[in-house]
Write an enzyme that holds these catalytic residues in place. Structure first.
Site, short mmCIF file in Angstrom:
data_model
loop_
_atom_site.label_atom_id
_atom_site.label_comp_id
_atom_site.label_asym_id
_atom_site.label_seq_id
_atom_site.Cartn_x
_atom_site.Cartn_y
_atom_site.Cartn_z
N ASP A 61 26.49 -63.28 -12.38
CA ASP A 61 27.33 -62.41 -13.21
C ASP A 61 27.10 -62.71 -14.69
OD1 ASP A 61 29.36 -60.85 -14.23
OD2 ASP A 61 31.00 -61.95 -13.26
N GLY A 62 26.62 -61.70 -15.40
CA GLY A 62 26.48 -61.82 -16.85
C GLY A 62 25.05 -61.58 -17.31
N HIS A 64 32.94 -54.71 -8.69
CA HIS A 64 33.34 -56.02 -9.19
C HIS A 64 34.46 -55.84 -10.22
CE1 HIS A 64 32.42 -60.26 -10.32
NE2 HIS A 64 32.69 -59.86 -11.56
N MET A 113 39.42 -64.54 -13.63
CA MET A 113 39.20 -65.46 -14.75
C MET A 113 40.56 -65.77 -15.34
SD MET A 113 35.80 -63.65 -16.25
CE MET A 113 36.15 -62.14 -15.39
N GLY A 120 31.76 -58.61 -21.54
CA GLY A 120 30.53 -57.99 -21.07
C GLY A 120 29.52 -57.93 -22.21
N GLY A 121 28.30 -57.59 -21.89
CA GLY A 121 27.28 -57.35 -22.92
C GLY A 121 26.68 -58.58 -23.55
N MET A 127 41.14 -60.89 -16.39
CA MET A 127 41.18 -61.89 -17.47
C MET A 127 42.60 -62.03 -18.00
SD MET A 127 37.87 -60.67 -19.60
CE MET A 127 36.25 -60.60 -18.84
N ASP A 171 36.86 -57.57 -12.90
CA ASP A 171 37.03 -58.75 -13.74
C ASP A 171 38.46 -58.83 -14.25
OD1 ASP A 171 34.42 -60.04 -13.92
OD2 ASP A 171 33.77 -58.12 -14.76
N SER A 200 30.21 -53.96 -12.73
CA SER A 200 31.38 -54.67 -13.25
C SER A 200 32.30 -53.67 -13.95
CB SER A 200 30.92 -55.74 -14.25
OG SER A 200 32.00 -56.07 -15.10
N HIS A 207 37.13 -60.87 -9.33
CA HIS A 207 36.74 -62.09 -10.04
C HIS A 207 37.89 -62.50 -10.96
CE1 HIS A 207 33.78 -63.91 -13.26
NE2 HIS A 207 34.54 -64.83 -12.69
N MET A 216 27.96 -67.97 -12.95
CA MET A 216 28.09 -67.27 -14.23
C MET A 216 26.83 -67.50 -15.06
SD MET A 216 30.93 -65.66 -14.13
CE MET A 216 30.74 -64.98 -15.79
N SER A 244 26.94 -53.73 -18.39
CA SER A 244 26.25 -52.88 -19.37
C SER A 244 25.08 -52.13 -18.75
CB SER A 244 25.72 -53.74 -20.52
OG SER A 244 26.70 -54.65 -20.93
#
Ligand code: DX5
Ligand code: ZN
Length: 262
Positions: free
Chosen positions: A210-211, A71, A106, A182-183, A75, A73, A46, A104, A175, A233
């Site tokens: 994811d996550g 990937h 969001m 993240g994290g 946002m 992300d 990610s 992805h 998800m 991470s």
């Protein structure tokens, strides 16, 4: 990995007329996904967690670690309480990587922006079922543009909402944390959604998660039937991406094998 390399060449052959390549891809997206099957499981770093001050170097290191999927992300600070990057960044990285770009979104209004991500060189575009949009129409539009179409679903959303849309999807992204950062800690409850989906679709589409995916969580997700594992991470906080990716791949393979034996 040979077959996956061929898929990537098909998507991004230098010298090919890109519109022709894209229209060919749009005709056979399902064939491409079928040809990915022998390459599963896939680990997708990610990029949200990468060192943006050294983006080119990060992409090279991921290539050396055989990261076949990146990937991205996106946002908007509205759908999720965080802002990241947009199509411009992805477009600039596109010529520097042969990996599959898994975008992805969001964002609250994906329909307004999808074309930008297609133009930026996305291979797969995923948006959220929680957005107020005509999901089927947008998934079809993504497919018609030559990209794989995905729907993402948040931990608290009922997976049954996806059922009528599955025939429009090439992938479903489960998800395993609330999106935005993240994290975070992996939420194992979402694995019941993976089981349910696998029963519904067999191997007709990719199931991605994811996550909070790392060495302590990936095996259980693999055993539940996940094909593609997004890891932020667990890759970027590791001292050596090659070792981190190998470890994750091995655990995912073992998890899938355990599930087959049971
Ligand atoms: C969360 C993002 C994830 C996240 C993954 O909203 O969609 O891709 O960056 O990061 P880790 O693996 O650290 O949970
Ligand atoms: Zn993501």
């Amino acid at each position: 990995m040979e077959r996956l390399a061929r898929v990537i060449v098909l998507l991004h052959s230098p010298g090919d007329d890109s519109s022709q390549v894209k229209s060919y891809v749009s005709m056979c997206q399902s064939a491409i996904l079928a040809s990915l099957r022998p390459c599963l499981p896939l680990i997708a770093p990610s990029m949200l967690k990468c060192d943006f001050g050294n983006l080119h170097r990060e992409v090279e290191l991921l290539d050396s670690a055989s990261a076949d999927v990146l990937h991205w992300d996106v946002m908007d600070g509205h759908f999720v309480p965080n802002l990241s990057y947009g199509a411009m960044v992805i477009e600039r990285v596109r010529p520097r990587s042969e990996a599959i770009f898994d975008v992805h979104l969001m964002i609250s209004n994906p329909a307004q922006y999808v074309a930008e991500y297609v133009a930026a060189g996305a291979d797969w575009i995923t948006f959220h079922i929680e957005t107020d949009t005509n999901h089927a129409a947008l998934l079809d539009e993504i497919r018609a543009s030559g990209c794989g179409a995905g729907l993402a679903i948040n931990p608290k959303t009922d997976v049954a909402r996806i059922a009528p849309l599955l025939k429009h999807c090439d992938l479903v992204l489960i998800m395993s944390v609330e999106p935005g950062f993240g994290g975070q800690k992996f939420q194992p409850d979402v694995l019941s959604k993976v089981h349910w989906l696998r029963e519904q679709v067999g191997d007709k589409l990719l199931i991605s998660i994811d996550g909070g995916i790392g060495t302590s969580t990936i095996s259980q997700a693999a055993a539940a039937g996940v094909d593609l594992f997004v890891a932020g991470s667990a890759v970027f906080d590791a001292p050596d991406y090659v070792v981190a990716m190998e470890q994750l791949r091995l655990l995912a393979v073992q998890g899938r094998t355990t599930a087959e034996v049971v």
